[in-house]
Scaffold this active site. Structure first.
Site, short mmCIF file in Angstrom:
data_model
loop_
_atom_site.label_atom_id
_atom_site.label_comp_id
_atom_site.label_asym_id
_atom_site.label_seq_id
_atom_site.Cartn_x
_atom_site.Cartn_y
_atom_site.Cartn_z
N GLY A 258 -37.99 75.21 -46.67
CA GLY A 258 -38.24 75.74 -45.34
C GLY A 258 -39.18 76.93 -45.43
O GLY A 258 -40.13 77.06 -44.66
N ALA A 259 -38.90 77.79 -46.40
CA ALA A 259 -39.71 78.99 -46.58
C ALA A 259 -39.38 79.60 -47.94
O ALA A 259 -38.44 79.18 -48.61
CB ALA A 259 -39.42 80.00 -45.48
N MET A 260 -40.18 80.58 -48.35
CA MET A 260 -39.94 81.30 -49.61
C MET A 260 -40.16 82.77 -49.36
O MET A 260 -41.17 83.18 -48.80
CB MET A 260 -40.88 80.77 -50.70
CG MET A 260 -40.77 81.50 -52.03
SD MET A 260 -39.15 81.21 -52.84
CE MET A 260 -39.06 82.69 -53.86
N GLU A 261 -39.22 83.58 -49.88
CA GLU A 261 -39.11 84.97 -49.48
C GLU A 261 -40.02 85.94 -50.22
O GLU A 261 -39.71 87.13 -50.28
CB GLU A 261 -37.65 85.40 -49.68
CG GLU A 261 -37.18 85.41 -51.17
CD GLU A 261 -36.49 84.13 -51.61
OE1 GLU A 261 -36.70 83.08 -51.00
OE2 GLU A 261 -35.72 84.20 -52.60
N ASN A 262 -41.14 85.50 -50.79
CA ASN A 262 -41.99 86.39 -51.58
C ASN A 262 -42.14 87.76 -50.92
O ASN A 262 -42.54 87.83 -49.76
CB ASN A 262 -43.39 85.79 -51.74
CG ASN A 262 -43.35 84.31 -52.04
OD1 ASN A 262 -42.82 83.89 -53.03
ND2 ASN A 262 -43.88 83.51 -51.12
N HIS A 292 -33.59 84.70 -42.26
CA HIS A 292 -33.10 84.44 -43.62
C HIS A 292 -34.06 85.04 -44.65
O HIS A 292 -33.64 85.74 -45.58
CB HIS A 292 -32.97 82.91 -43.79
CG HIS A 292 -32.60 82.43 -45.15
ND1 HIS A 292 -31.40 81.79 -45.43
CD2 HIS A 292 -33.28 82.43 -46.33
CE1 HIS A 292 -31.37 81.45 -46.69
NE2 HIS A 292 -32.49 81.83 -47.28
N GLU A 293 -35.36 84.79 -44.48
CA GLU A 293 -36.34 85.32 -45.45
C GLU A 293 -36.40 86.84 -45.39
O GLU A 293 -36.61 87.50 -46.41
CB GLU A 293 -37.72 84.71 -45.21
CG GLU A 293 -37.78 83.18 -45.21
CD GLU A 293 -37.06 82.52 -46.36
OE1 GLU A 293 -37.09 83.06 -47.48
OE2 GLU A 293 -36.44 81.45 -46.15
N HIS A 296 -33.62 88.27 -47.38
CA HIS A 296 -33.94 88.19 -48.81
C HIS A 296 -34.70 89.41 -49.31
O HIS A 296 -34.71 89.68 -50.52
CB HIS A 296 -34.82 86.97 -49.10
CG HIS A 296 -34.06 85.72 -49.42
ND1 HIS A 296 -33.03 85.68 -50.32
CD2 HIS A 296 -34.23 84.45 -48.98
CE1 HIS A 296 -32.60 84.42 -50.41
NE2 HIS A 296 -33.31 83.66 -49.60
N GLU A 315 -28.91 83.27 -51.82
CA GLU A 315 -28.91 82.31 -50.72
C GLU A 315 -27.73 82.45 -49.76
O GLU A 315 -27.90 82.35 -48.55
CB GLU A 315 -29.00 80.89 -51.27
CG GLU A 315 -30.29 80.60 -52.02
CD GLU A 315 -31.54 81.05 -51.29
OE1 GLU A 315 -31.52 81.16 -50.04
OE2 GLU A 315 -32.54 81.34 -51.96
#
Ligand SMILES: [Zn+2]
Length: 815
Positions: A258-262, A292-293, A296, A315
């Site tokens: 869905g996404a990545m929290e970089n 959510h991201e 993180h 997570e």
């Protein structure tokens, strides 16, 4: 057949951590020289206690490697590892390499937008992919600051983890980052459409492909508003400011997750930029992903798990905090009931499989095994358990512990024990029994009503016994009027007496974690009643009870079908149809008496006609009706004259075309003309799905060539081809591929890795076959030690699903 690369093992990570301290990375990338590869010069400065180790590196070719001033032989590189004999004290490694652009959503992914021919690049370093971008010590607890220098085509923008500048055309210089783990180092580069804003001193950005610029513009207000609301709430709850400079949210093509929290540069899958009309549920899903991201940035980025066995520290917290903050401060206050539809079964089903694992301490022995635990347990169950813990501790202690954790381990790494120590310091008391029962023990209890005995029975999973107490509300309809009863289940049997035939919904509002199952009398008595249930969360509870019962072969699919057919016209929130339809088609229709598909289609049509024109309910019902239609005339009728209130946008037109293809009423020329008329990225994926869905041998061979890698396609097209492959009703055409699945599967490790290796194994599994023979073969393959571990895991899961469907058919034979 094994993978060309070795995944890092936990023991190796521990040894390397004990040996090294990484001081900094300096990375110079040249994205402008070639369309298939890019230049990558990495300088790593680190100190060592002295001794042998290795650096991770997965290049196309090496130009030069210089270690402490001495040139090393590139042939020393083996299976992605370059041995290094370090000296005590300061060391410097310079790797000048050529790296591959990838098309599987990992590493530095490059894709060409079919709408305008423009190329886009983004980095996804997670899970084992950083070494295909730069040389590194690829493990979460060797953090270091990064400085990037990038050369890119002159019309590109480049965004990274730290703020950047563009001193001359095609040249981008970035500030030194905070200490980062390798897995969230990223870069987004291309002729992206950019929008900027600012909030509370944090520069904000949004970006997407140029061809969807107007769709990003249309939603920018909503996205920025939610981002600002969430920042304020996270700052209030955590008391620690976001420390990574800019906060950029990039919507990128062909992203797997869905996404990545970089840190500083979050990447999202770009179907989340809506080009066609969507329902509220899809907006909620995007909102919770965004939050959510952001969560993180604290749980994951400021403090990072030391190893992947603690990925729940990322997570589960991000899921819980993201849902909570979205519900509390954004326009989407109904998140929790939506989550009951969207995420709960994902977690419950995963927790009932043979592959279940504890939320905490999943035992991941290497990084690639850990990737398989990014599942419904780490997200949905973890979130549910943390919600319970929060209710037990109260916000004061819960957040005091979290703040202590962030403060002690700022820009470092920590373990579960560190967090529990923080909570204990904050006054949480002894959490050991909570931890062992809910976080360290796999599997859910089953909660089932025994009407005759007047009790609710609690049954722990046989393989993972535990003594768990459950406190929840059960909803009971007495003479048609619903009432909530608070129940505390402390033993195997808890008295619970209800009037004869009264429907009972156990844990109706998701207050515990258990497989609460509807009993047969409840399902039958709900048929005339569900229409009048106005509470959205209670309705979600009904469906979760029904789904869990069918999953365990405890109720007759014929009864479930009656409930499905009776209830779609009245469901609300309006997205219920979308949320439950996939389950209806995979679990109810194939197991219910003949004619189920037609009844479901009729129900969807009725729901659509009854809905207010222009409403989301109408849209959701039309989608369901398209998906279940067997009549070419009705489908073509919608294309020619859409129902009042419906705009036949790109999304709906392709849904109709895919269905026409699946029933053999569209040919390749028609599908090609539709793609040529509007050659968007979305069209290309839908076209793939449609072609693979055609009921002829040529279509299945075409889809299969993508599985074996004979034809190399990007990840989204691979998944679409798999989704069209095994259509119900096409069993005679797909039959030869059941054998081929098992013969070709082991070789797929030669052509793909990571996410898509496991995804392809799962999606290409023969989905239209319900037989004991297939079950036996799947189990035998899952036990084959020579198969890749991630592939075996997916086989275990598909076999479990198949075994459960066969159990339903055996208990309630209808065909
Ligand atoms: Zn996450």
């Amino acid at each position: 057949m094994t993978s060309p690369y070795q995944s890092l093992q936990h023991t190796e990570a521990v040894a390397r951590f004990d040996l090294l301290t990484v001081e900094e990375y300096d990375i110079r990338l040249d994205l402008a020289s070639d369309e298939r590869t890019f230049g990558s010069v990495t300088t790593i400065r680190f100190t060592s206690r002295g001794g042998a180790t290795f650096v991770d590196l997965k290049p196309t070719r090496v130009n030069e490697i210089r270690f402490n001033g001495v040139v090393l032989d590139p042939d020393l590189l083996e299976r992605g590892r370059l041995p290094l004999d370090t000296v005590a004290g300061a060391n410097e490694l310079v790797v000048d390499a050529v790296m591959p652009f990838r098309n599987d959503g990992e590493g530095l992914h490059r894709s060409v937008d079919p709408a305008d021919g423009k190329s886009y690049v983004y980095g996804m370093s997670f899970m084992d992919a950083a070494p295909t971008i730069f040389a590194c010590f690829d493990q979460p607890d060797l953090k270091a600051p990064y400085t990037f220098h990038v050369r890119a085509p002159e019309d590109w923008v480049v965004i990274g983890n730290a703020p950047g500048s563009n001193p001359e055309k095609g040249v981008w210089e970035f500030e030194r980052t905070q200490p980062l783990s390798t897995y969230f180092v990223t870069l987004v580069a291309g002729p992206y459409h950019l929008i900027r804003d600012e909030h509370d001193g944090i520069p904000l950005g949004l970006s997407a492909r140029a061809s969807v610029a107007k769709d990003l513009d249309a939603d920018a207000d909503e996205l920025f508003t939610m981002t600002k609301q969430c920042f304020d709430e996270f700052h209030r709850l955590f008391g620690i400011r976001y420390p990574f400079g800019d906060y950029h949210q990039a919507f990128v093509p062909e992203f797997n997750a869905g996404a990545m929290e970089n840190p500083g540069c979050v990447t999202f899958r770009d179907p989340l930029i809506f080009s066609s009309r969507v329902t509220r549920g899809m907006r909620i899903a995007r909102a919770t992903t965004l939050a959510h991201e952001m969560a993180h940035q604290w749980f994951g980025n400021i403090v990072t798990p030391k190893w992947w066995d603690d990925l729940w520290l990322n997570e589960s917290f991000a899921e819980y905090m993201g849902n909570r903050v979205t519900a509390d401060v954004t326009q989407y206050a109904d998140v929790w009931s939506d989550m009951a539809y969207a995420r709960r079964q994902w977690g419950l089903v995963a927790d009932q499989r043979p592959s279940t694992h504890p939320v905490a301490g999943n035992g991941a022995f290497d990084a690639s095994a850990a990737l398989q635990d990014f599942d419904g347990i780490s997200y949905s169950k973890g979130s549910a358990v943390l919600k319970q813990l929060n209710a037990t501790l109260g916000d004061d202690v819960f957040f005091a512990g979290a703040i202590d954790h962030f403060t002690r381990h700022r820009f470092g790494n920590a373990t579960m024990h560190d967090l529990f120590e923080s909570w204990e310091r904050a006054g949480a008391g002894d959490l050991s029994s909570f931890t062992s029962n809910w976080l360290r023990t796999a599997g859910p209890d089953a909660l089932v009503l025994d009407r005759a005995a007047g009790v609710i029975r609690r049954t722990p999973p046989a393989e993972h016994p535990a003594e768990r107490t459950h406190t929840f509300r059960a909803a009971v309809a007495v003479d048609g009027a619903w009432e909530d009863r608070t129940v505390e289940v402390t033993g195997p049997e808890t008295p619970f007496v209800v009037p004869e035939g009264a429907p009972v919904v156990i844990d109706a509002y998701d207050e515990t974690w258990a497989v609460a199952q509807a009993d047969p009398a409840t399902v039958r008595s709900l048929v005339p009643l569900l229409a009048d249930v106005k509470d959205g969360h209670l309705r979600a509870g009904v469906w979760n009870n029904v789904r869990s019962a069918l999953h365990n072969a405890a109720i007759d699919p014929a009864d479930v079908l009656d409930l499905v057919v009776a209830s779609p016209p009245v469901e609300d929130p309006e997205d219920t149809l979308r949320r439950t339809w996939t389950w209806v088609f995979s679990w109810v229709v194939p197991l219910a008496p003949t004619g189920a598909a037609a009844r479901v289609h009729e129900a969807a049509l009725e729901a659509m006609v009854a809905a207010t024109p222009g409403s989301e309910r109408q849209l959701a019902a039309l989608r369901a009706a398209i998906r279940s239609a067997d009549d070419e005339a009705i489908l073509r009728g919608w294309l020619a004259v859409p129902p009042v209130g419906i705009d036949m946008d790109l999304d709906l037109r392709w849904k109709v075309l895919v269905r026409l293809a699946a029933i053999g009423a569209a040919d390749r020329d028609e599908l090609q003309r539709a793609l040529d008329a509007e050659p968007t990225a979305r069209s290309r994926v839908e076209h793939t799905l449609a072609v693979a869905s055609l009921p002829d041998a040529e279509a299945k061979a075409w889809a299969w060539a993508r599985f074996t890698g004979e034809v190399d396609v990007p990840n989204y097209e691979l998944e679409a081809a798999a989704s069209g492959m095994w259509r119900g009703g096409q069993e005679a055409i797909t039959a030869p591929y059941v054998d081929r699945y098992f013969t070709d599967l082991p070789e797929t490790v030669r052509v793909r890795s990571g996410w898509v290796l496991a995804d392809a194994a799962e999606f290409y599994f023969p989905g239209n076959v319900l037989s004991e023979d297939l079950l036996e073969r799947a189990r035998a393959a899952a036990a084959d030690q020579t198969l890749d571990l991630s592939v075996r895991r997916r086989l275990v899961d598909r076999a479990d699903e198949l075994a459960r469907k066969l159990a339903v058919r055996k208990a309630f034979p209808h065909s």
